[in-house]
Write an enzyme that holds these catalytic residues in place. Structure first.
Site, PDB file in Angstrom:
ATOM      1  N   ASP A 129      -3.202   4.595  -2.626  1.00 27.60           N
ATOM      2  CA  ASP A 129      -4.637   4.694  -1.247  1.00 27.60           C
ATOM      3  C   ASP A 129      -4.918   6.611  -1.530  1.00 27.60           C
ATOM      4  OD1 ASP A 129      -5.949   4.559   0.975  1.00 27.60           O
ATOM      5  OD2 ASP A 129      -4.546   6.594   1.867  1.00 27.60           O
ATOM      6  N   ASP A 133       0.819  -0.995   0.275  1.00 26.66           N
ATOM      7  CA  ASP A 133       0.125  -0.146  -0.151  1.00 26.66           C
ATOM      8  C   ASP A 133       0.699   0.712  -0.279  1.00 26.66           C
ATOM      9  OD1 ASP A 133      -2.843   1.678   0.645  1.00 26.66           O
ATOM     10  OD2 ASP A 133      -3.439  -0.336   1.200  1.00 26.66           O
ATOM     11  N   GLU A 145      -6.847   3.812  -5.763  1.00 29.39           N
ATOM     12  CA  GLU A 145      -7.637   4.293  -5.474  1.00 29.39           C
ATOM     13  C   GLU A 145      -8.140   5.614  -5.256  1.00 29.39           C
ATOM     14  OE1 GLU A 145     -10.016   3.771  -0.722  1.00 29.39           O
ATOM     15  OE2 GLU A 145      -7.980   4.659  -1.280  1.00 29.39           O
TER      16      GLU A 145
END
Ligand code: TEU
Length: 532
Positions: A195, A99, A237
């Protein structure tokens, strides 16, 4: 036409490390715990693991608040554990993506500590400081500005006040990010889930946040400085991005990102414009229409990521299916989703049909849930309505410890876990499910193998059928001379469908063998099948 890149054919499995498997019995999941379960993932048919953040963090937002991008939080292990994980993953022929949380850091990151010291700090412009706050709400509720007493100025944060937003307009900050990204890629990881990456191009003075004016510029720079020429996968995202823009970003000769998480389909059970806590019953027609748009739009160029759930979303069985028809509805949702075009994502526990949880408010750990409880109280909401929303939407629904077996704490740990185990673990756990011929896990295995052996799943076009049926989600995929038909019932009642015009040959996968193929078929509750 060249061969499709590996990430278009991959099955991705998301691990939320705090809740996956605890190896040192402190009640917190960790990297050695993950290593001990890699064979389980391999058996399922997983190709890529996406690891939610494991970097050093005060865990205000469970790791989405990073204090040091270069080290692993001691809760999870060491950098050596991380390297071992990477090797073990690669040894099994799988890949691992991490991530990348670069819209913000933790307030304990050295950059922020230096930044807040004084206005002349070399790190001052790594963050966004203003004399006066503007009218902006943070995504977790409350103002997006917090006054820091040291210099008596406000800093900007779109999430919690312990997650100050980075200032991407400041070149030295961008350089520091690129160095870090390259460091991880050089270490051998296979890519990133990025993210809220749609927020990095924001212009706070113009009040433009998601998909801001500089998004393209910075994504391009990031691509050129870090990703170009590497055999990796990237998934951004992008909660605030339109489907059109998602296509632009994942389309063309050198797409800036391989694919995007787009959120239109998971926002349909809330009242538009009122935020996620104001509940609305899902209208299946809207749900189908949203997928149809996504599927059609991305078919010729661009690429979809297929997901219903993640660590921010409620459990799918409790949300779109039925806890009463748990196994049937878990399989139905998987069939509908993974029958489409795109890269499938499985969120840990989805493959055994884990469900949501209802707890007293004191047992919730998610900062967003705790914050919204207070805010809704202040707004005068009735306690029962608040809890109804929290039961439906709290992020802790999907963060309860993974249910491995019938032992104490569901075999997640021998120590009391950081978040309650769902009390249904005695009848819902991976061990029993794998040995159950009707289990969700064996069904997923079969579905994954089916997908991998039939190129129609990867290549075929998409056409909704029974388009106006309010309780049935059905579509056809066509590729070369072949057609497959996928049908899923969203009803707890039997439904009779006239299939005579469809020319169906046989059922190739179903959650109910007792239903036989006939022109007039009566589907059992939450029935699903793929027909050739
Ligand atoms: O989430 C970003 C996001 O906008 C949402 O999914 C949001 O967390 C949710 O809708 C709130 O209800 C990402 C991470 O996935 C999430 O866990 C983090 O909290 C957030 O960014 C901040 O890093």
């Amino acid at each position: 036409m060249g061969q499709a890149p590996w990430w278009k054919r991959a099955i991705v499995y998301q691990i939320y490390p705090l809740s996956f498997k605890d190896s040192n019995q402190d009640g917190l999941g960790d990297i050695p715990g993950i290593i001990s379960r890699l064979d389980y993932l391999k058996r399922l048919g997983v190709d890529v693991i996406w690891l939610s953040p494991v970097y050093r963090s005060p865990m205000d937002d469970n790791g989405y608040d990073i204090a040091d991008y270069y080290s692993i939080d001691p809760i999870f292990g060491t950098l050596d554990d991380m390297k071992r994980l990477l090797n073990e993953v690669h040894d099994r022929g799988m890949k691992l993506i991490m991530d990348l949380v670069v819209n913000h850091t933790s307030d304990e990151h050295i950059w922020f500590k230096e930044s807040k010291k004084d206005v002349h700090s070399p790190y001052r412009d790594y963050y966004l400081w203003r004399q006066e706050p503007t009218q902006v709400d943070s995504i977790f509720g409350g103002s997006a500005w917090t006054l820091d007493p040291t210099t008596n100025m406000y800093y900007f944060h779109l999430f919690s006040k312990r997650q100050p937003d980075l200032n991407w307009h400041h070149k030295p900050l961008r350089e520091a990010i690129y160095t870090m990204v390259n460091w991880w890629l050089d270490l051998g990881i296979d890519g990133f889930r990025m993210d809220v990456i749609d927020l990095i191009g924001k212009n706070i003075d113009q009040m433009k946040f998601a998909d801001g004016p500089y998004l393209h510029t910075y994504l391009k720079e990031l691509y050129e400085r870090c990703f170009e020429g590497r055999d990796i996968m990237t998934v951004g995202e992008m909660p605030g991005l339109s489907i059109e823009r998602a296509k632009e970003i994942t389309h063309g000769e050198h797409p800036l990102l391989d694919m995007v998480f787009q959120f239109a389909h998971v926002g349909l059970d809330e009242v538009p414009g009122q935020g996620k806590w104001v509940l609305k019953k899902l209208d299946l027609l809207e749900f189908k229409h949203t997928f149809e748009t996504l599927q059609k739009m991305m078919h010729d160029g661009g690429w979809n990521s297929l997901f219903l759930s993640n660590h921010d979303q409620p459990r799918v069985v409790s949300r779109y299916g039925s806890e009463l028809y748990r196994k049937a509805s878990a399989k139905m949702l998987a069939t509908i989703l993974y029958g489409m075009q795109g890269t499938p994502y499985i969120y840990q526990g989805e493959e055994i049909g884990m469900t949501g949880i209802q707890m007293p408010i004191k047992d919730y750990r998610d900062l967003e849930t705790k914050q919204i409880y207070d805010i809704l109280k202040q707004k005068g909401w009735d306690e029962r309505d608040i809890m109804r929303s929290i039961y439906a939407k709290s992020r802790d629904n999907s963060r309860t410890p993974f249910q491995w077996n019938r032992k104490d704490y569901a075999g997640f740990s021998t120590h009391e876990p950081w978040l309650s185990v769902n009390p249904n673990y005695l009848s819902l756990n991976a061990e029993d499910d794998q040995n159950d011929p009707e289990g969700v896990f064996p069904y997923y295995q079969k579905l994954i193998q089916l997908r991998k052996t039939h190129p129609i799943f990867d290549e075929g076009d998409f056409m909704l059928i029974f388009k106006d049926h309010p309780l049935v989600f059905a579509y056809q995929r066509k590729y070369q001379e072949k057609t497959i038909t996928v049908i899923g019932s969203f009803s707890d009642q039997p439904i009779t469908l006239d299939l005579s015009s469809l020319n169906l040959k046989q059922i190739i996968q179903t959650n109910d063998e007792t239903v036989t193929l006939s022109p007039l078929m009566t589907l059992s509750p939450y029935y699903t099948a793929i027909f050739s």
